[in-house]
Design a protein around this motif. Sequence first.
Motif, PDB file in Angstrom:
ATOM      1  N   ALA A  46       0.849  -1.198   0.000  1.00  0.00           N
ATOM      2  CA  ALA A  46       0.000   0.000   0.000  1.00  0.00           C
ATOM      3  C   ALA A  46       0.882   1.244   0.000  1.00  0.00           C
ATOM      4  O   ALA A  46       2.077   1.154   0.320  1.00  0.00           O
ATOM      5  CB  ALA A  46      -0.904  -0.010   1.232  1.00  0.00           C
ATOM      6  N   PRO A  47       0.303   2.405  -0.309  1.00  0.00           N
ATOM      7  CA  PRO A  47       1.072   3.643  -0.145  1.00  0.00           C
ATOM      8  C   PRO A  47       1.631   3.721   1.274  1.00  0.00           C
ATOM      9  O   PRO A  47       1.012   3.215   2.222  1.00  0.00           O
ATOM     10  CB  PRO A  47       0.041   4.743  -0.411  1.00  0.00           C
ATOM     11  N   LEU A  48       2.776   4.375   1.411  1.00  0.00           N
ATOM     12  CA  LEU A  48       3.533   4.320   2.667  1.00  0.00           C
ATOM     13  C   LEU A  48       3.989   5.704   3.102  1.00  0.00           C
ATOM     14  O   LEU A  48       4.486   6.479   2.288  1.00  0.00           O
ATOM     15  CB  LEU A  48       4.759   3.416   2.462  1.00  0.00           C
ATOM     16  N   HIS A  49       3.798   5.994   4.391  1.00  0.00           N
ATOM     17  CA  HIS A  49       4.424   7.145   5.051  1.00  0.00           C
ATOM     18  C   HIS A  49       5.381   6.559   6.084  1.00  0.00           C
ATOM     19  O   HIS A  49       4.997   5.644   6.836  1.00  0.00           O
ATOM     20  CB  HIS A  49       3.407   8.019   5.787  1.00  0.00           C
ATOM     21  N   ALA A  50       6.592   7.101   6.155  1.00  0.00           N
ATOM     22  CA  ALA A  50       7.564   6.591   7.126  1.00  0.00           C
ATOM     23  C   ALA A  50       8.478   7.709   7.602  1.00  0.00           C
ATOM     24  O   ALA A  50       8.771   8.645   6.860  1.00  0.00           O
ATOM     25  CB  ALA A  50       8.401   5.468   6.509  1.00  0.00           C
ATOM     26  N   VAL A  51       8.898   7.597   8.848  1.00  0.00           N
ATOM     27  CA  VAL A  51       9.922   8.471   9.415  1.00  0.00           C
ATOM     28  C   VAL A  51      11.052   7.594   9.937  1.00  0.00           C
ATOM     29  O   VAL A  51      10.852   6.408  10.202  1.00  0.00           O
ATOM     30  CB  VAL A  51       9.373   9.360  10.554  1.00  0.00           C
ATOM     31  N   ARG A  52      12.207   8.196  10.065  1.00  0.00           N
ATOM     32  CA  ARG A  52      13.318   7.420  10.612  1.00  0.00           C
ATOM     33  C   ARG A  52      13.302   7.518  12.133  1.00  0.00           C
ATOM     34  O   ARG A  52      12.843   8.491  12.717  1.00  0.00           O
ATOM     35  CB  ARG A  52      14.648   7.883  10.040  1.00  0.00           C
ATOM     36  N   GLY A  53      13.801   6.469  12.753  1.00  0.00           N
ATOM     37  CA  GLY A  53      13.908   6.439  14.199  1.00  0.00           C
ATOM     38  C   GLY A  53      15.347   6.643  14.628  1.00  0.00           C
ATOM     39  O   GLY A  53      16.251   6.780  13.799  1.00  0.00           O
ATOM     40  N   ASN A  54      15.570   6.639  15.919  1.00  0.00           N
ATOM     41  CA  ASN A  54      16.920   6.878  16.447  1.00  0.00           C
ATOM     42  C   ASN A  54      17.909   5.811  15.979  1.00  0.00           C
ATOM     43  O   ASN A  54      19.089   6.106  15.772  1.00  0.00           O
ATOM     44  CB  ASN A  54      16.903   6.973  17.971  1.00  0.00           C
ATOM     45  N   ASN A  55      17.457   4.591  15.763  1.00  0.00           N
ATOM     46  CA  ASN A  55      18.358   3.537  15.289  1.00  0.00           C
ATOM     47  C   ASN A  55      18.591   3.584  13.783  1.00  0.00           C
ATOM     48  O   ASN A  55      19.419   2.850  13.260  1.00  0.00           O
ATOM     49  CB  ASN A  55      17.838   2.155  15.693  1.00  0.00           C
ATOM     50  N   ASP A  56      17.843   4.442  13.078  1.00  0.00           N
ATOM     51  CA  ASP A  56      18.017   4.608  11.637  1.00  0.00           C
ATOM     52  C   ASP A  56      18.934   5.782  11.296  1.00  0.00           C
ATOM     53  O   ASP A  56      19.334   5.939  10.143  1.00  0.00           O
ATOM     54  CB  ASP A  56      16.657   4.861  10.956  1.00  0.00           C
ATOM     55  N   LEU A  57      19.273   6.607  12.279  1.00  0.00           N
ATOM     56  CA  LEU A  57      19.973   7.872  12.018  1.00  0.00           C
ATOM     57  C   LEU A  57      21.296   7.711  11.286  1.00  0.00           C
ATOM     58  O   LEU A  57      21.632   8.530  10.438  1.00  0.00           O
ATOM     59  CB  LEU A  57      20.186   8.647  13.323  1.00  0.00           C
ATOM     60  N   ASP A  58      22.068   6.706  11.602  1.00  0.00           N
ATOM     61  CA  ASP A  58      23.394   6.548  10.993  1.00  0.00           C
ATOM     62  C   ASP A  58      23.398   5.616   9.787  1.00  0.00           C
ATOM     63  O   ASP A  58      24.463   5.257   9.288  1.00  0.00           O
ATOM     64  CB  ASP A  58      24.396   6.041  12.042  1.00  0.00           C
ATOM     65  N   LEU A  59      22.233   5.226   9.316  1.00  0.00           N
ATOM     66  CA  LEU A  59      22.143   4.330   8.172  1.00  0.00           C
ATOM     67  C   LEU A  59      21.994   5.154   6.894  1.00  0.00           C
ATOM     68  O   LEU A  59      21.035   5.927   6.762  1.00  0.00           O
ATOM     69  CB  LEU A  59      20.950   3.381   8.341  1.00  0.00           C
ATOM     70  N   PRO A  60      22.937   5.024   5.950  1.00  0.00           N
ATOM     71  CA  PRO A  60      22.912   5.872   4.746  1.00  0.00           C
ATOM     72  C   PRO A  60      21.588   5.842   3.981  1.00  0.00           C
ATOM     73  O   PRO A  60      21.120   6.874   3.512  1.00  0.00           O
ATOM     74  CB  PRO A  60      24.053   5.320   3.900  1.00  0.00           C
ATOM     75  N   TRP A  61      20.952   4.686   3.863  1.00  0.00           N
ATOM     76  CA  TRP A  61      19.704   4.587   3.105  1.00  0.00           C
ATOM     77  C   TRP A  61      18.569   5.369   3.768  1.00  0.00           C
ATOM     78  O   TRP A  61      17.615   5.767   3.111  1.00  0.00           O
ATOM     79  CB  TRP A  61      19.284   3.131   2.908  1.00  0.00           C
ATOM     80  N   ALA A  62      18.668   5.628   5.071  1.00  0.00           N
ATOM     81  CA  ALA A  62      17.601   6.313   5.803  1.00  0.00           C
ATOM     82  C   ALA A  62      17.772   7.830   5.827  1.00  0.00           C
ATOM     83  O   ALA A  62      16.896   8.541   6.322  1.00  0.00           O
ATOM     84  CB  ALA A  62      17.521   5.777   7.228  1.00  0.00           C
ATOM     85  N   ALA A  63      18.860   8.337   5.281  1.00  0.00           N
ATOM     86  CA  ALA A  63      19.124   9.781   5.323  1.00  0.00           C
ATOM     87  C   ALA A  63      18.020  10.593   4.650  1.00  0.00           C
ATOM     88  O   ALA A  63      17.761  11.735   5.042  1.00  0.00           O
ATOM     89  CB  ALA A  63      20.472  10.082   4.686  1.00  0.00           C
ATOM     90  N   ALA A  64      17.365  10.030   3.655  1.00  0.00           N
ATOM     91  CA  ALA A  64      16.312  10.755   2.940  1.00  0.00           C
ATOM     92  C   ALA A  64      14.971  10.753   3.681  1.00  0.00           C
ATOM     93  O   ALA A  64      14.065  11.507   3.315  1.00  0.00           O
ATOM     94  CB  ALA A  64      16.122  10.148   1.547  1.00  0.00           C
ATOM     95  N   LEU A  65      14.854   9.934   4.708  1.00  0.00           N
ATOM     96  CA  LEU A  65      13.601   9.886   5.467  1.00  0.00           C
ATOM     97  C   LEU A  65      13.520  11.066   6.433  1.00  0.00           C
ATOM     98  O   LEU A  65      14.517  11.428   7.061  1.00  0.00           O
ATOM     99  CB  LEU A  65      13.501   8.585   6.259  1.00  0.00           C
ATOM    100  N   PRO A  66      12.330  11.637   6.596  1.00  0.00           N
ATOM    101  CA  PRO A  66      12.193  12.748   7.543  1.00  0.00           C
ATOM    102  C   PRO A  66      12.195  12.261   8.993  1.00  0.00           C
ATOM    103  O   PRO A  66      11.915  11.093   9.270  1.00  0.00           O
ATOM    104  CB  PRO A  66      10.841  13.355   7.176  1.00  0.00           C
ATOM    105  N   ASP A  67      12.492  13.181   9.900  1.00  0.00           N
ATOM    106  CA  ASP A  67      12.396  12.888  11.332  1.00  0.00           C
ATOM    107  C   ASP A  67      10.947  12.990  11.811  1.00  0.00           C
ATOM    108  O   ASP A  67      10.574  12.364  12.801  1.00  0.00           O
ATOM    109  CB  ASP A  67      13.258  13.852  12.139  1.00  0.00           C
ATOM    110  N   HIS A  68      10.163  13.810  11.138  1.00  0.00           N
ATOM    111  CA  HIS A  68       8.736  13.918  11.427  1.00  0.00           C
ATOM    112  C   HIS A  68       8.009  14.276  10.139  1.00  0.00           C
ATOM    113  O   HIS A  68       8.616  14.768   9.183  1.00  0.00           O
ATOM    114  CB  HIS A  68       8.462  14.947  12.532  1.00  0.00           C
ATOM    115  N   LEU A  69       6.744  14.004  10.150  1.00  0.00           N
ATOM    116  CA  LEU A  69       5.940  14.195   8.956  1.00  0.00           C
ATOM    117  C   LEU A  69       4.544  14.628   9.385  1.00  0.00           C
ATOM    118  O   LEU A  69       3.975  14.038  10.309  1.00  0.00           O
ATOM    119  CB  LEU A  69       5.874  12.865   8.198  1.00  0.00           C
TER     120      LEU A  69
END
Length: 152
Positions: A46-69
């Motif tokens: 399905a369509p997806l909304h996602a934010v990164r969490g504290n454990n995603d912060l240092d992962l290069p693939w997650a850099a494009a994810l917002p901290d809040h939405l």
Amino acid sequence: MKTAIISDTHGLLRPEALAVLEGSDLIIHAGDIGAPEILSQLAAIAPLHAVRGNNDLDLPWAAALPDHLSFDLNGWPTLLTHDIADVPALLTSAIKLVITGHSHKPLIEWRENCLYLNPGSAGRRRFKLPVTLALLDASRTALEPELIHLLP
């Protein structure tokens, strides 16, 4: 509108979670995703909304994810962020739905006219906390959340 809300997968998307997510109109991931494949699998459903969490912060693939939405969920102004501690700085009186993760503790609580929803953790079990996600029926006139236990 059937909305599935998941959080704290930490790289594990359980078959039990996938079964519940099927048929969703929208999926929301509240952070600590753990692996980009999780997002690919969810977006295939399905369509997806996602934010990164504290454990995603240092992962290069997650850099494009917002901290809040902030977005509109079928007429309900919604704030999505991983940690509830960040909510006060982001919250406006217009927000009617706040979705968070981080604690691994499920929460469905009305605070005045705003629903606070934490689906708990759908990934690896932490301590003796339940393994859960949430479903939300968002009609034009009501929000009806349901906590789904994935494991006994």
